[in-house]
Design a protein around this motif. Structure first.
Motif, PDB file in Angstrom:
ATOM      1  N   VAL A   1     -24.712 -64.152  22.572  1.00  0.00           N
ATOM      2  CA  VAL A   1     -26.011 -63.762  22.045  1.00  0.00           C
ATOM      3  C   VAL A   1     -27.135 -64.395  22.846  1.00  0.00           C
ATOM      4  O   VAL A   1     -28.127 -63.746  23.196  1.00  0.00           O
ATOM      5  CB  VAL A   1     -26.124 -64.155  20.553  1.00  0.00           C
ATOM      6  N   GLN A   2     -27.002 -65.681  23.126  1.00  0.00           N
ATOM      7  CA  GLN A   2     -28.034 -66.372  23.902  1.00  0.00           C
ATOM      8  C   GLN A   2     -28.163 -65.792  25.303  1.00  0.00           C
ATOM      9  O   GLN A   2     -29.272 -65.664  25.839  1.00  0.00           O
ATOM     10  CB  GLN A   2     -27.713 -67.870  23.980  1.00  0.00           C
ATOM     11  N   GLU A   3     -27.014 -65.433  25.891  1.00  0.00           N
ATOM     12  CA  GLU A   3     -27.045 -64.833  27.227  1.00  0.00           C
ATOM     13  C   GLU A   3     -27.759 -63.488  27.201  1.00  0.00           C
ATOM     14  O   GLU A   3     -28.564 -63.175  28.085  1.00  0.00           O
ATOM     15  CB  GLU A   3     -25.610 -64.663  27.746  1.00  0.00           C
ATOM     16  N   HIS A   4     -27.473 -62.690  26.168  1.00  0.00           N
ATOM     17  CA  HIS A   4     -28.129 -61.385  26.035  1.00  0.00           C
ATOM     18  C   HIS A   4     -29.628 -61.559  25.828  1.00  0.00           C
ATOM     19  O   HIS A   4     -30.440 -60.852  26.440  1.00  0.00           O
ATOM     20  CB  HIS A   4     -27.521 -60.624  24.860  1.00  0.00           C
ATOM     21  N   LEU A   5     -30.006 -62.504  24.958  1.00  0.00           N
ATOM     22  CA  LEU A   5     -31.422 -62.765  24.702  1.00  0.00           C
ATOM     23  C   LEU A   5     -32.124 -63.236  25.970  1.00  0.00           C
ATOM     24  O   LEU A   5     -33.252 -62.826  26.258  1.00  0.00           O
ATOM     25  CB  LEU A   5     -31.566 -63.807  23.597  1.00  0.00           C
ATOM     26  N   GLY A   6     -31.427 -64.089  26.747  1.00  0.00           N
ATOM     27  CA  GLY A   6     -32.008 -64.559  27.995  1.00  0.00           C
ATOM     28  C   GLY A   6     -32.248 -63.421  28.969  1.00  0.00           C
ATOM     29  O   GLY A   6     -33.291 -63.369  29.646  1.00  0.00           O
ATOM     30  N   GLY A   7     -31.300 -62.479  29.022  1.00  0.00           N
ATOM     31  CA  GLY A   7     -31.471 -61.325  29.902  1.00  0.00           C
ATOM     32  C   GLY A   7     -32.625 -60.447  29.474  1.00  0.00           C
ATOM     33  O   GLY A   7     -33.377 -59.934  30.309  1.00  0.00           O
ATOM     34  N   VAL A   8     -32.786 -60.276  28.154  1.00  0.00           N
ATOM     35  CA  VAL A   8     -33.899 -59.475  27.636  1.00  0.00           C
ATOM     36  C   VAL A   8     -35.226 -60.117  27.986  1.00  0.00           C
ATOM     37  O   VAL A   8     -36.177 -59.446  28.423  1.00  0.00           O
ATOM     38  CB  VAL A   8     -33.772 -59.298  26.100  1.00  0.00           C
ATOM     39  N   LEU A   9     -35.317 -61.436  27.812  1.00  0.00           N
ATOM     40  CA  LEU A   9     -36.562 -62.149  28.118  1.00  0.00           C
ATOM     41  C   LEU A   9     -36.872 -62.090  29.614  1.00  0.00           C
ATOM     42  O   LEU A   9     -38.041 -61.936  30.009  1.00  0.00           O
ATOM     43  CB  LEU A   9     -36.466 -63.603  27.648  1.00  0.00           C
ATOM     44  N   GLU A  10     -35.844 -62.210  30.444  1.00  0.00           N
ATOM     45  CA  GLU A  10     -36.052 -62.087  31.890  1.00  0.00           C
ATOM     46  C   GLU A  10     -36.546 -60.690  32.245  1.00  0.00           C
ATOM     47  O   GLU A  10     -37.412 -60.527  33.120  1.00  0.00           O
ATOM     48  CB  GLU A  10     -34.745 -62.385  32.640  1.00  0.00           C
ATOM     49  N   GLY A  11     -36.004 -59.700  31.559  1.00  0.00           N
ATOM     50  CA  GLY A  11     -36.449 -58.334  31.795  1.00  0.00           C
ATOM     51  C   GLY A  11     -37.911 -58.143  31.456  1.00  0.00           C
ATOM     52  O   GLY A  11     -38.659 -57.514  32.210  1.00  0.00           O
ATOM     53  N   PHE A  12     -38.344 -58.690  30.332  1.00  0.00           N
ATOM     54  CA  PHE A  12     -39.754 -58.569  29.952  1.00  0.00           C
ATOM     55  C   PHE A  12     -40.665 -59.333  30.907  1.00  0.00           C
ATOM     56  O   PHE A  12     -41.802 -58.920  31.152  1.00  0.00           O
ATOM     57  CB  PHE A  12     -39.962 -59.037  28.518  1.00  0.00           C
ATOM     58  N   ALA A  13     -40.169 -60.446  31.448  1.00  0.00           N
ATOM     59  CA  ALA A  13     -40.953 -61.183  32.438  1.00  0.00           C
ATOM     60  C   ALA A  13     -41.150 -60.340  33.700  1.00  0.00           C
ATOM     61  O   ALA A  13     -42.248 -60.307  34.275  1.00  0.00           O
ATOM     62  CB  ALA A  13     -40.254 -62.496  32.778  1.00  0.00           C
ATOM     63  N   LEU A  14     -40.105 -59.624  34.114  1.00  0.00           N
ATOM     64  CA  LEU A  14     -40.208 -58.745  35.274  1.00  0.00           C
ATOM     65  C   LEU A  14     -41.150 -57.576  34.989  1.00  0.00           C
ATOM     66  O   LEU A  14     -41.939 -57.172  35.846  1.00  0.00           O
ATOM     67  CB  LEU A  14     -38.820 -58.217  35.651  1.00  0.00           C
TER      68      LEU A  14
END
Length: 218
Positions: A1-14
């Protein structure tokens, strides 16, 4: 879950760091908002016109089956030619135009025939033209931007669009009692904004594509 959330946040940063991805994200958000609004609209009409639940299920099954056959034929025979002939900007603009006509048509003439025609046209244009055009939009971004931004869009933006559409429908139909006419006017206004957004996105894609070609030749 944390890995998925981290990927989502990285996506929004991009997405936040790229005006092009912001345009793309806005286009998809409008897609989900208008699509959900049309769902609520046609559900009202069909529920009023077709009383039996089994008959409603059969009605929608017929519409979706017919749409699928037409989409399959177009994807096999015409999608590539249509994209080359119309270009990305016109292909992207086709969806909001079709949705606007469908929303207004159902609002003015609420019947199962109008609903069927609007839904078939929306699905055919969406799957045979717009979805392929949307995939082309990712060809001018980096691999990291493509996959991480898509993860964020699929995880959050679609749900946000559905939520916004539900809120708009709640205000127009339930609280203000404007019914189908209010939904039609609001939907048409959103489609006009969506068309402008599609044109801006298409032009930005063309600019980035031309820059990529120049870089390849240098």
């Amino acid at each position: 879950v944390q890995e998925h959330l981290g990927g989502v946040l990285e996506g929004f940063a991009l997405i936040a760091a790229s005006s092009y991805l912001m345009l793309l994200c806005g286009y998809l958000l409008m897609t989900y908002i208008v699509g959900s609004l049309m769902y609520f609209q046609r559900s009202l009409v069909v529920a009023a016109m077709v009383k039996a639940a089994n008959d409603r299920t059969e009605f929608f099954a017929t519409v979706y089956s017919f749409s699928a056959v037409v989409i399959c034929g177009l994807q096999l025979l015409a999608t590539g030619r249509l994209l080359r002939f119309l270009g990305i900007t016109l292909s992207l603009s086709a969806m909001p135009l079709v949705c606007m006509l469908g929303i207004l048509g159902v609002g003015v003439q609420p019947s199962t025939t109008t609903v069927a025609m609007a839904e078939i046209l929306r699905k055919v244009v969406g799957y045979s033209m717009v979805r392929p055009a949307r995939e082309v939009l990712y060809t001018v971004v980096t691999r990291e931007e493509k996959y991480k931004a898509k993860l964020s869009i699929d995880s959050v933006v679609q749900r946000l669009g559905d939520t916004v559409a539900a809120a708009v429908f709640e205000v127009l139909d339930v609280q203000m009692h404007l019914g189908l006419s209010g939904v039609a006017v609001a939907g048409a206004a959103l489609c006009l904004v969506w068309i402008v957004w599609a044109v801006r996105l298409g032009r930005r894609h063309a600019l980035l594509s031309s820059r990529s070609v120049v870089l390849l030749w240098q």
